[in-house]
Design a protein around this motif. Sequence first.
Motif, PDB file in Angstrom:
ATOM      1  N   ARG A   1     -27.682 -14.156 -47.698  1.00  0.00           N
ATOM      2  CA  ARG A   1     -26.819 -13.904 -46.627  1.00  0.00           C
ATOM      3  C   ARG A   1     -27.501 -13.338 -45.404  1.00  0.00           C
ATOM      4  O   ARG A   1     -28.991 -13.307 -45.543  1.00  0.00           O
ATOM      5  CB  ARG A   1     -25.892 -12.531 -47.167  1.00  0.00           C
ATOM      6  CG  ARG A   1     -26.638 -11.227 -47.800  1.00  0.00           C
ATOM      7  CD  ARG A   1     -25.800 -10.184 -47.539  1.00  0.00           C
ATOM      8  NE  ARG A   1     -25.836 -10.200 -46.034  1.00  0.00           N
ATOM      9  CZ  ARG A   1     -27.095  -9.498 -45.442  1.00  0.00           C
ATOM     10  NH1 ARG A   1     -28.098  -9.022 -45.847  1.00  0.00           N
ATOM     11  NH2 ARG A   1     -27.106  -9.335 -44.226  1.00  0.00           N
ATOM     12  N   GLY A   2     -26.976 -13.187 -44.259  1.00  0.00           N
ATOM     13  CA  GLY A   2     -27.638 -13.033 -43.325  1.00  0.00           C
ATOM     14  C   GLY A   2     -27.791 -14.320 -42.472  1.00  0.00           C
ATOM     15  O   GLY A   2     -28.382 -15.353 -43.092  1.00  0.00           O
TER      16      GLY A   2
ATOM     17  N   ALA B   1     -29.772 -15.877 -40.541  1.00  0.00           N
ATOM     18  CA  ALA B   1     -31.083 -16.617 -40.166  1.00  0.00           C
ATOM     19  C   ALA B   1     -31.479 -16.851 -41.659  1.00  0.00           C
ATOM     20  O   ALA B   1     -31.870 -18.200 -42.013  1.00  0.00           O
ATOM     21  CB  ALA B   1     -32.203 -15.873 -40.002  1.00  0.00           C
TER      22      ALA B   1
ATOM     23  N   ARG C   1     -19.402 -20.833 -46.049  1.00  0.00           N
ATOM     24  CA  ARG C   1     -18.987 -19.577 -45.363  1.00  0.00           C
ATOM     25  C   ARG C   1     -18.782 -20.223 -43.714  1.00  0.00           C
ATOM     26  O   ARG C   1     -19.616 -20.786 -43.009  1.00  0.00           O
ATOM     27  CB  ARG C   1     -20.033 -18.466 -45.177  1.00  0.00           C
ATOM     28  CG  ARG C   1     -20.302 -18.060 -46.662  1.00  0.00           C
ATOM     29  CD  ARG C   1     -21.254 -16.785 -46.481  1.00  0.00           C
ATOM     30  NE  ARG C   1     -20.340 -15.536 -45.988  1.00  0.00           N
ATOM     31  CZ  ARG C   1     -21.124 -14.332 -45.632  1.00  0.00           C
ATOM     32  NH1 ARG C   1     -22.423 -14.412 -45.589  1.00  0.00           N
ATOM     33  NH2 ARG C   1     -20.439 -13.547 -45.150  1.00  0.00           N
TER      34      ARG C   1
ATOM     35  N   SER D   1     -29.486  -6.995 -40.259  1.00  0.00           N
ATOM     36  CA  SER D   1     -29.759  -8.258 -39.643  1.00  0.00           C
ATOM     37  C   SER D   1     -31.294  -8.238 -39.327  1.00  0.00           C
ATOM     38  O   SER D   1     -31.854  -7.402 -38.763  1.00  0.00           O
ATOM     39  CB  SER D   1     -29.173  -7.929 -38.050  1.00  0.00           C
ATOM     40  OG  SER D   1     -30.019  -8.881 -37.070  1.00  0.00           O
ATOM     41  N   THR D   2     -31.780  -9.510 -39.609  1.00  0.00           N
ATOM     42  CA  THR D   2     -33.438  -9.504 -39.706  1.00  0.00           C
ATOM     43  C   THR D   2     -33.461  -9.517 -37.959  1.00  0.00           C
ATOM     44  O   THR D   2     -34.876  -9.161 -37.568  1.00  0.00           O
ATOM     45  CB  THR D   2     -33.747 -10.858 -40.528  1.00  0.00           C
ATOM     46  OG1 THR D   2     -32.975 -11.796 -40.130  1.00  0.00           O
ATOM     47  CG2 THR D   2     -33.613 -10.379 -41.953  1.00  0.00           C
TER      48      THR D   2
ATOM     49  N   ASP E   1     -23.602 -13.067 -36.034  1.00  0.00           N
ATOM     50  CA  ASP E   1     -23.397 -14.544 -36.934  1.00  0.00           C
ATOM     51  C   ASP E   1     -23.152 -15.660 -36.034  1.00  0.00           C
ATOM     52  O   ASP E   1     -23.642 -16.713 -36.074  1.00  0.00           O
ATOM     53  CB  ASP E   1     -22.245 -14.019 -37.870  1.00  0.00           C
ATOM     54  CG  ASP E   1     -22.754 -13.030 -38.799  1.00  0.00           C
ATOM     55  OD1 ASP E   1     -22.759 -11.959 -38.501  1.00  0.00           O
ATOM     56  OD2 ASP E   1     -23.338 -13.376 -39.936  1.00  0.00           O
TER      57      ASP E   1
ATOM     58  N   ASN F   1     -19.700 -10.728 -35.051  1.00  0.00           N
ATOM     59  CA  ASN F   1     -20.575 -10.014 -36.293  1.00  0.00           C
ATOM     60  C   ASN F   1     -20.154  -9.117 -37.116  1.00  0.00           C
ATOM     61  O   ASN F   1     -18.570  -9.090 -37.137  1.00  0.00           O
ATOM     62  CB  ASN F   1     -21.721  -9.203 -35.497  1.00  0.00           C
ATOM     63  CG  ASN F   1     -22.953  -8.552 -36.071  1.00  0.00           C
ATOM     64  OD1 ASN F   1     -23.442  -9.477 -36.704  1.00  0.00           O
ATOM     65  ND2 ASN F   1     -23.073  -7.298 -36.272  1.00  0.00           N
ATOM     66  N   LYS F   2     -20.739  -8.591 -38.116  1.00  0.00           N
ATOM     67  CA  LYS F   2     -19.846  -7.940 -39.205  1.00  0.00           C
ATOM     68  C   LYS F   2     -18.804  -7.007 -38.931  1.00  0.00           C
ATOM     69  O   LYS F   2     -19.016  -6.437 -37.819  1.00  0.00           O
ATOM     70  CB  LYS F   2     -21.118  -7.143 -40.094  1.00  0.00           C
ATOM     71  CG  LYS F   2     -20.447  -6.335 -41.296  1.00  0.00           C
ATOM     72  CD  LYS F   2     -20.146  -7.334 -42.346  1.00  0.00           C
ATOM     73  CE  LYS F   2     -20.979  -8.394 -42.633  1.00  0.00           C
ATOM     74  NZ  LYS F   2     -20.460  -9.524 -43.693  1.00  0.00           N
TER      75      LYS F   2
HETATM   76  P1  RI2 Z   1     -29.451 -11.914 -39.342  1.00  0.00           P
HETATM   77  C1  RI2 Z   1     -24.913 -10.737 -41.491  1.00  0.00           C
HETATM   78  O1  RI2 Z   1     -23.840 -11.182 -42.086  1.00  0.00           O
HETATM   79  C2  RI2 Z   1     -24.370  -9.640 -40.619  1.00  0.00           C
HETATM   80  O2  RI2 Z   1     -23.113  -9.860 -39.795  1.00  0.00           O
HETATM   81  C3  RI2 Z   1     -25.678  -9.509 -39.324  1.00  0.00           C
HETATM   82  O3  RI2 Z   1     -25.453  -8.903 -38.382  1.00  0.00           O
HETATM   83  C4  RI2 Z   1     -25.891 -11.115 -39.232  1.00  0.00           C
HETATM   84  O4  RI2 Z   1     -25.403 -11.754 -40.523  1.00  0.00           O
HETATM   85  C5  RI2 Z   1     -27.288 -11.708 -39.002  1.00  0.00           C
HETATM   86  O5  RI2 Z   1     -28.133 -11.410 -39.745  1.00  0.00           O
HETATM   87  P2  RI2 Z   1     -23.409 -11.378 -43.669  1.00  0.00           P
HETATM   88  O6  RI2 Z   1     -24.271 -12.574 -44.108  1.00  0.00           O
HETATM   89  O7  RI2 Z   1     -29.536 -13.508 -39.147  1.00  0.00           O
HETATM   90  O8  RI2 Z   1     -24.083  -9.949 -44.194  1.00  0.00           O
HETATM   91  O9  RI2 Z   1     -29.943 -11.257 -38.128  1.00  0.00           O
HETATM   92  O10 RI2 Z   1     -22.043 -11.430 -43.717  1.00  0.00           O
HETATM   93  O11 RI2 Z   1     -30.341 -11.740 -40.413  1.00  0.00           O
END
Ligand code: RI2
Length: 315
Positions: free
Chosen positions: A20-21, A23, A63, A130-131, A197, A207-208
Amino acid sequence: MDVHREVHETAAAIDAMETRGAAAIADAAARALRSQARASDADTPEAFRAELRAAARTLFETRPTAVSLPNALRYVLHGADGQTVAALRESVETTVAEFCARLEHAQADLGEVGANRLRDGDVVMTHCHSTDALACVEAAVDQGKELRAIVKETRPRNQGHITAEALSELGVPVTLIVDSAARHYLNDVDHVLVGADSIAADGSVINKIGTSGLAVNARDRGTPIMVAAQTLKLHPATLTGHTVDIETRDVTEVIDEATRASIGAPDVVNPAFDVTPPRYVDAIVTERGQFPPESIVTLMRELFGEGTTRPWEEP
Ligand code: RI2
């Protein structure tokens, strides 16, 4: 051959949020297409391309909100080039390596830009994990700045715990709070720092869930809101009027069945993301520099032209 086992496994991991995230999802999706290409026994270029498209569709359907996923698939499918299966396979190999390297590079470059907004002694408030956002803190720490963090736990899945751990590893002191305590602590905070996102053409930040309420409260308190999002998060379809789908996840993430039954079985909903309008965002920090949200459309046009394609669909 069918869609490769590793593609199904990657799709299942994304769906279950083990990967998840935005990136990390993009990185995993590109690598899964490479596995498909490596394992392919297609005997014509057309069959090879059809397999890749089928694999991309399997990943795409997991997703809906993080645009990094279709942007990754698009990048790899557009990079697949050649008159023979061997040449196509080789081009996928090169394209995926290039994509993953760019991803890493973009995050590091973005971190340098974001770090310039942070001063020694600042306190940041985070939401979710968030990375891209963490890259800004990491770069600031590398510059010798001392930061502190107030970390929202981020119900229902508590990704704030991952952020707390990552920040601690960077040597940043962390105070963990429940989401509803955010406004109470905003006076003690110099920046709200979140990821994204997807970013829409009008500068809205997807975003979240909970980001928009946090941003409104932060604006009310005069606390700047900074969004760290590499350009892979720009949503090209919004240039032509499309909106971003907001994922709704299983209600058991919010409450288990037995507890729900014991409190009169109310309806429960679980939207995973929300939309923060551009007027509540001070800066979108990308690897190409920082932008006021209203001007992000210029960067989108430069990177994507006027629109987008869906190369995973059958021609
Ligand atoms: P990076 C996450 O979503 C969060 O909403 C976070 O801010 C976003 O992805 C970006 O993450 P989820 O996958 O790409 O937890 O910056 O639903 O790591």
